[in-house]
Motif scaffolding. Structure first.
Motif, PDB file in Angstrom:
ATOM      1  N   HIS A 307      23.600   5.951  -3.095  1.00 31.99           N
ATOM      2  CA  HIS A 307      23.602   5.981  -1.632  1.00 31.99           C
ATOM      3  C   HIS A 307      23.809   4.601  -1.016  1.00 31.99           C
ATOM      4  O   HIS A 307      23.678   4.438   0.205  1.00 31.99           O
ATOM      5  N   GLY A 308      24.110   3.607  -1.868  1.00 31.47           N
ATOM      6  CA  GLY A 308      24.372   2.268  -1.347  1.00 31.47           C
ATOM      7  C   GLY A 308      23.128   1.516  -0.938  1.00 31.47           C
ATOM      8  O   GLY A 308      23.201   0.584  -0.134  1.00 31.47           O
ATOM      9  N   GLY A 309      21.963   1.882  -1.486  1.00 32.37           N
ATOM     10  CA  GLY A 309      20.726   1.236  -1.111  1.00 32.37           C
ATOM     11  C   GLY A 309      20.151   0.386  -2.212  1.00 32.37           C
ATOM     12  O   GLY A 309      20.836   0.052  -3.197  1.00 32.37           O
ATOM     13  N   SER A 310      18.877   0.039  -2.058  1.00 37.18           N
ATOM     14  CA  SER A 310      18.172  -0.775  -3.038  1.00 37.18           C
ATOM     15  C   SER A 310      16.776  -0.216  -3.234  1.00 37.18           C
ATOM     16  O   SER A 310      16.216   0.439  -2.353  1.00 37.18           O
ATOM     17  N   ILE A 311      16.182  -0.489  -4.383  1.00 35.11           N
ATOM     18  CA  ILE A 311      14.857   0.007  -4.728  1.00 35.11           C
ATOM     19  C   ILE A 311      14.136  -1.052  -5.526  1.00 35.11           C
ATOM     20  O   ILE A 311      14.749  -1.807  -6.285  1.00 35.11           O
ATOM     21  N   GLY A 312      12.816  -1.099  -5.364  1.00 36.86           N
ATOM     22  CA  GLY A 312      12.026  -2.052  -6.124  1.00 36.86           C
ATOM     23  C   GLY A 312      10.557  -1.975  -5.758  1.00 36.86           C
ATOM     24  O   GLY A 312      10.179  -1.409  -4.730  1.00 36.86           O
ATOM     25  N   PHE A 313       9.737  -2.554  -6.649  1.00 35.63           N
ATOM     26  CA  PHE A 313       8.309  -2.655  -6.378  1.00 35.63           C
ATOM     27  C   PHE A 313       8.065  -3.854  -5.472  1.00 35.63           C
ATOM     28  O   PHE A 313       8.665  -4.928  -5.656  1.00 35.63           O
ATOM     29  N   VAL A 314       7.193  -3.670  -4.492  1.00 35.19           N
ATOM     30  CA  VAL A 314       6.793  -4.757  -3.598  1.00 35.19           C
ATOM     31  C   VAL A 314       5.279  -4.838  -3.615  1.00 35.19           C
ATOM     32  O   VAL A 314       4.581  -3.954  -4.121  1.00 35.19           O
ATOM     33  N   ASP A 315       4.777  -5.924  -3.051  1.00 31.59           N
ATOM     34  CA  ASP A 315       3.327  -6.097  -2.994  1.00 31.59           C
ATOM     35  C   ASP A 315       2.703  -5.027  -2.096  1.00 31.59           C
ATOM     36  O   ASP A 315       3.293  -4.614  -1.079  1.00 31.59           O
ATOM     37  N   PRO A 316       1.509  -4.550  -2.437  1.00 37.12           N
ATOM     38  CA  PRO A 316       0.843  -3.567  -1.569  1.00 37.12           C
ATOM     39  C   PRO A 316       0.469  -4.175  -0.222  1.00 37.12           C
ATOM     40  O   PRO A 316       0.465  -5.407  -0.045  1.00 37.12           O
ATOM     41  N   GLU A 317       0.192  -3.303   0.746  1.00 34.45           N
ATOM     42  CA  GLU A 317      -0.194  -3.779   2.071  1.00 34.45           C
ATOM     43  C   GLU A 317      -1.523  -4.525   1.992  1.00 34.45           C
ATOM     44  O   GLU A 317      -2.337  -4.294   1.086  1.00 34.45           O
TER      45      GLU A 317
END
Length: 849
Positions: A307-317
């Motif tokens: 879909h032309g996007g990106s994915i990844g783990f980020v820091d929690p809120e």
């Protein structure tokens, strides 16, 4: 390593430049030599050698990518995909090399993915299968009852297997490009609620909270793939959430994009493991304690890329713990024409930051490998700058000692320097046979210091060269002796790759062209500024002229050509010693014949001819000279002169027949061995009688016509053949003749040294004078042509006829480089043999024999 012609972008232009440079060098060298009266026999080899050297230097790297591709392709066929080839050239071959490297990189990545897939799939399938088999085995054996709990456990394992197989099928379709994207308007809230409902009624005590802002958010996406993305992310979060925890699914609009967040309250994912989590089978069990196949996040990443996007783990809120996945994608992907689908290949597995080290390359085949093949392999023989310097030193010594000097001490010094070079380079230098040959070669070279007769000195030098090649190659048979003698001149061509490696070793970085360029510029600077200063200052001109030879003189030109030629010969000999050809691996068809008569009948026929010849000899001896002259019409002198050469050839051919028959005759039975000994033994015995007849004829011929160098040589040669026949008889009796070829070689060398030891010119003069005293006949012209070795004999034996061949000369010290014992003794007597004395005053008894 880059080549000197790498910046040029056309192979055709490279070849043209290569030919032009080689031809230019050849023309300049040949013109320089001809202008300074250098002999053509010296100009030709030096010109060819220098042209080949320029070609080798400029062509370095031109074809190496092609040869590297040959090695790399063979390694890739065996499953080794880490090989890379040199791609510094900018021409068509360089483009091919870069394409080959790109292909090799892709194949390496595909092969690594395939191996990882097989290993991980095997591991993932084994766990549920093992559990299911154990459960079913317990049920079948009656250990466990088929109650609902046991059946639910078996069902869970089967469902896990089914899910794993489904994921694998999805991956196979993605890798094959068979998973199309069909975008359509998708209500995000409804999609997320539907996906969450699938997990709200299972046994996991986890709450799923869905939030969409704005609530009517609509995006363009493939609904099925987007649902698969959400399901995989939610399933991963549920598996890593603690009991009583909450999984938050949140979608928000962000300008032209939209964001999807899935967060849990588990242990979270360390920063160093976040990228690896999206690889195939990149499970997070070691960080979160969970299970799974490790394929869900890989599929999620592929759907996002689709879909032309990106994915990844980020820091929690802030204030929260656990893992948080953020997906960002455009709300309106690129439009797709109606009735078509958009296929995007799955993102490749992340490659390591640093590529694995390449295995050592197999030594590249040189351009001469196809010419010499297995007969003379070159397994990357390392460069030896010390040997190169030694060979150049031998050339410089030869340029000083050989031109304009007779054979003597200088010749011996050059030969010893070259011989020590080859002995030092040879891995066989400690073998007894090599040491024996080295001693004999030293004795042969010393003949130049002892004898003035050039014919015996040259024969000894030629014998020494042949003996050296046999020692260096380890040859043991007559055919391999011939191959060994041919290998020295061929070493100049075979050793070109080794010379290139030596130059690269010498320069440290392989910049041979840079070294040559530096040398040329330095030489040009010396010539230009020296010429200016010499024309400006007479004292500087005198000093410089004393230090530097006249580069334009004929004397310097001849010395330069000799130095280059001898240095090349010495360098070829050094390579021959360092990497000798495998002469003993060359095999001919030595299989014995099937039937005994195939070899026996020809040998018996030859035996019959020999018997007839010996009967004729007996008839000539017992019938007397009158019977012989009446029968043949020839005088006895004509008969003797006519037969010696033929008998010598017959003796040599007999040895050849014995050699061939011994290789073809079978030896399995006692009868075979008896016939072999009898037929060939009889032939050898009759050959000894032929040798005796030939020597007798030569003795009569010398008594009638005098003694000469050629007659002495053929006399000794026939005697050597007789010695070989005796050795053949000894070898044939035991049917073991492996020692015979080397015995023949060494005995021939010893006999040649024996000729030199007896002072052949003096021996010939002495016997001719004996004949003069008994018959009154002598060829003064021939005696006057003898070398200074014969002068002491002529001086002591001649009385009133002394002036017929000797002339008083003023002692000339000459150069110490041409000193030898024969000339020294003649100079001490103050006389020399002279042809002119015969014509000034004809002497008595002159014959024209």
């Amino acid at each position: 390593m880059s080549g000197p012609l790498d910046p040029i972008r056309s192979v055709k232009f490279k070849l043209g430049l290569l030919v032009a440079a080689s031809v230019s060098v050849a023309v300049v060298v040949a013109t320089f030599g001809a202008a300074n009266d250098v002999p053509m026999w010296l100009i030709s080899p030096v010109t060819v050698t220098l042209a080949l050297a320029v070609t080798q230097l400029l062509a370095s790297g031109m074809t190496s990518p092609l040869r590297q591709m040959t090695v790399a392709a063979s390694r890739m066929a065996r499953g080794e995909h880490r090989t890379r080839i040199t791609d510094t050239s900018r021409d068509e071959i360089g483009d091919l090399a870069r394409a080959f490297n790109a292909m090799a990189a892709e194949l390496e990545q595909v092969e690594r993915q395939r191996r990882d897939l097989i290993a991980n799939v095997s591991h993932e399938l084994r766990t549920p299968l093992t559990a299911m088999c154990a459960l079913l085995e317990n049920l079948a054996d009656g250990v466990s009852e088929p109650d609902p709990a046991a059946l639910r456990s078996a069902l869970a394992q089967a469902e896990r297997l089914s899910a794993l197989v489904s994921d694998l099928l999805d991956l196979s379709r993605l890798d094959a490009g068979a998973a199309p994207m069909e975008p359509e308007p998708v209500a995000v809230a409804a999609l997320l609620e539907s996906a969450a409902d699938e997990f709200r009624y299972d046994d996991r005590d986890v709450t799923i909270a869905v939030t969409v802002e704005p609530a009517d958010l609509v995006v363009e996406a493939d609904a099925a793939r987007l649902r698969q993305l959400v399901a995989n992310l939610v399933d991963n979060a549920l598996r890593h959430s603690p009991a009583g925890g909450t999984v938050t699914v949140k979608a928000t609009a962000a300008g032209d994009d939209w964001r999807l967040e899935v967060a849990d309250e588990g242990p979270g994912v360390p920063a160093e493991s976040r990228d690896r989590a999206f690889e195939r089978f990149g499970t997070l069990a070691e960080t979160e304690g969970g299970g799974g196949t490790g394929l869900g996040l890989a599929i999620a990443r592929w759907v996002t890329d689709l879909h032309g996007g990106s994915i990844g783990f980020v820091d929690p809120e802030p204030g929260r713990t656990g893992a948080r996945v953020l997906v960002t994608a455009p709300r309106h992907p690129s439009p797709v024409p109606t009735g078509t689908s958009k296929e995007i290949p799955m993102a490749p597995t992340r490659t390591p930051a640093s590529p694995p080290p390449q295995p050592p390359l197999t030594p590249l085949p040189s351009m001469t490998d196809s010419l010499f093949g297995g007969f003379w392999p070159d397994p990357g023989t390392p460069g030896r700058p010390r040997l190169l310097g030694w060979a150049l030193g031998v050339g410089v010594l030869a340029g000083i000692a050989l031109p304009f000097n007779d054979l003597g001490l200088g010749t011996f010094l050059v030969l010893m320097a070259a011989g020590l070079l080859m002995l030092f380079a040879s891995p066989r230098r400690r073998e007894p046979f090599t040491i024996t040959c080295a001693l004999l070669c030293t004795a042969l070279a010393s003949v130049a210091v002892i004898r003035d007769a050039e014919w015996i000195v040259i024969l000894c030098l030629m014998a020494g060269g042949g003996l050296a090649t046999v020692a260096l190659t380890g040859a043991r048979r007559l055919p391999t002796f011939i191959l060994s003698a041919m290998s020295w001149p061929l070493a100049g061509l075979r050793g070109l790759p080794w010379l290139s490696r030596t130059l690269r070793t010498l320069t440290g970085t392989g910049n041979g062209i840079a070294v040559l360029r530096t040398a040329l510029w330095s030489l040009l600077g010396v010539v230009v500024f020296a010429a200016l200063f010499m024309s400006a200052d007479a004292l500087f001109a005198e000093w410089f002229g004393a230090l530097v030879p006249d580069l334009g003189s004929a004397d310097f030109a001849v010395r330069l050509f000799v130095a280059v030629a001898i240095a090349g010969i010495a360098l070829a000999g050094a390579y021959l010693a360092l990497n000798p050809p495998q002469v003993e691996t060359v095999r001919w068809d030595n299989r014995p014949v099937a039937k005994r008569f195939e070899w026996l009948v020809p040998v018996l026929v030859i035996d019959a001819v020999f018997i007839a010849f010996l009967v004729a000899q007996a008839a000539a001896i017992f019938g007397g000279r009158a019977y012989f002259e009446r029968t043949t019409g020839l005088t006895y002198a004509e008969y003797v002169h006519q037969g010696f050469g033929q008998l010598t050839v017959a003796t040599a051919l007999t040895l050849l027949v014995v050699w061939a028959a011994s290789h073809k005759a079978p030896r399995e039975t006692a009868a075979d061995r008896a016939w072999l000994r009898g037929a060939l033994g009889l032939l050898c015995v009759m050959t000894l009688l032929v040798v005796a007849s030939a020597l007798h004829r030569m003795s009569l011929y010398q008594e009638a016509y005098g003694f000469t160098q050629l007659r002495l040589l053929v006399d000794v040669f026939e005697g050597w053949l007789g010695l070989l026949v005796l050795a053949t008889l000894a070898a044939g009796w035991r049917l073991r003749g492996a020692w015979l070829p080397r015995f023949g070689l060494l005995s021939g060398v010893v006999l040649l040294l024996g000729i030199a030891a007896i002072n052949p010119d003096a021996w010939i003069a002495d016997h001719n004078l004996d004949r003069y005293e008994s018959t009154g006949k002598v060829d003064w012209y021939f005696l006057a042509q003898l070398s200074d070795d014969a002068v002491p004999t002529l001086e002591s034996r001649l009385g009133a006829d002394r002036d017929c061949v000797l002339t008083a000369v003023r002692p000339d010290p000459g150069s110490w480089l041409e000193w030898n014992l024969g000339r020294s003794r003649a100079e001490h007597l103050g006389v020399t043999a002279s042809v002119n004395a015969v014509y000034d005053d004809p002497c008595p008894g002159q014959t024209a024999d």
